[in-house]
Design an enzyme around this catalytic site. Sequence first.
Site, short mmCIF file in Angstrom:
data_model
loop_
_atom_site.label_atom_id
_atom_site.label_comp_id
_atom_site.label_asym_id
_atom_site.label_seq_id
_atom_site.Cartn_x
_atom_site.Cartn_y
_atom_site.Cartn_z
N LEU A 75 0.76 -1.36 0.06
CA LEU A 75 -0.04 -0.10 0.05
C LEU A 75 0.85 1.27 0.03
CD1 LEU A 75 -2.92 -1.20 2.58
CD2 LEU A 75 -2.72 -1.62 -0.04
N CYS A 76 2.02 1.25 -0.30
CA CYS A 76 3.02 2.25 -0.18
C CYS A 76 2.78 2.88 -1.81
CB CYS A 76 4.41 1.79 0.13
SG CYS A 76 5.51 3.43 0.22
N HIS A 77 2.91 4.33 -1.76
CA HIS A 77 2.52 4.85 -3.29
C HIS A 77 3.88 4.99 -3.97
CE1 HIS A 77 -1.07 6.56 -1.26
NE2 HIS A 77 -1.53 6.50 -2.49
N MET A 113 8.45 6.57 4.39
CA MET A 113 8.77 5.11 4.17
C MET A 113 10.04 4.94 3.27
SD MET A 113 6.38 4.32 6.26
CE MET A 113 7.10 2.27 6.01
N GLU A 114 9.97 6.03 2.28
CA GLU A 114 11.36 5.58 1.50
C GLU A 114 12.66 5.88 2.35
OE1 GLU A 114 7.81 6.08 -1.10
OE2 GLU A 114 8.35 7.31 0.78
N ASP A 128 25.66 -7.46 6.62
CA ASP A 128 25.88 -8.42 5.82
C ASP A 128 27.28 -8.28 5.31
OD1 ASP A 128 25.52 -10.68 3.62
OD2 ASP A 128 25.84 -9.18 2.30
#
Length: 158
Positions: A75-77, A113-114, A128
């Site tokens: 649901l993230c645009h 969110m980005e 890692d």
Amino acid sequence: MSDLTHLDETGKARMVDVGAKDETLREAVVRGEVHMRPETLQRLAAGDMPKGDALATARIAGIMAAKRAPDLIPLCHPLLLTHVAVDVRLDAATSTVQIEATVRTVGKTGVEMEALTAVSVAALTVYDMCKAIDRTMQIGAIRLVRKSGGRSGEIVCE
């Protein structure tokens, strides 16, 4: 539930309709860190890592991740990002790699969110690339520092 914009009237998840919103300059700044043994941090500083330049790789991974946030988060645009910067620095006093992402767009919805995705993936990349010599590392304190733009104006969290 009316204040939860990702839920419809029946409580089901939905993508928010941002069509009526104004396009404004949006910015988000997020920070996070990777705690490690001092010896590991020293090797990072010296560029002595088995998998290569971990810090440069983490910066690029973070930038790439910001652009892929809608592929990872339901649901993230999808947004046209105008700027993504990921800064990775070493803090010997706390034996941490400090990561900060700044993301900008001119659009109808924010870029938190980005920026959160950028810092998260940069931290995972450091982990890692260092895990062969340090299995005690901890990723933590990933948080929104500041966001601006849109109806909310500027929000400063630290």
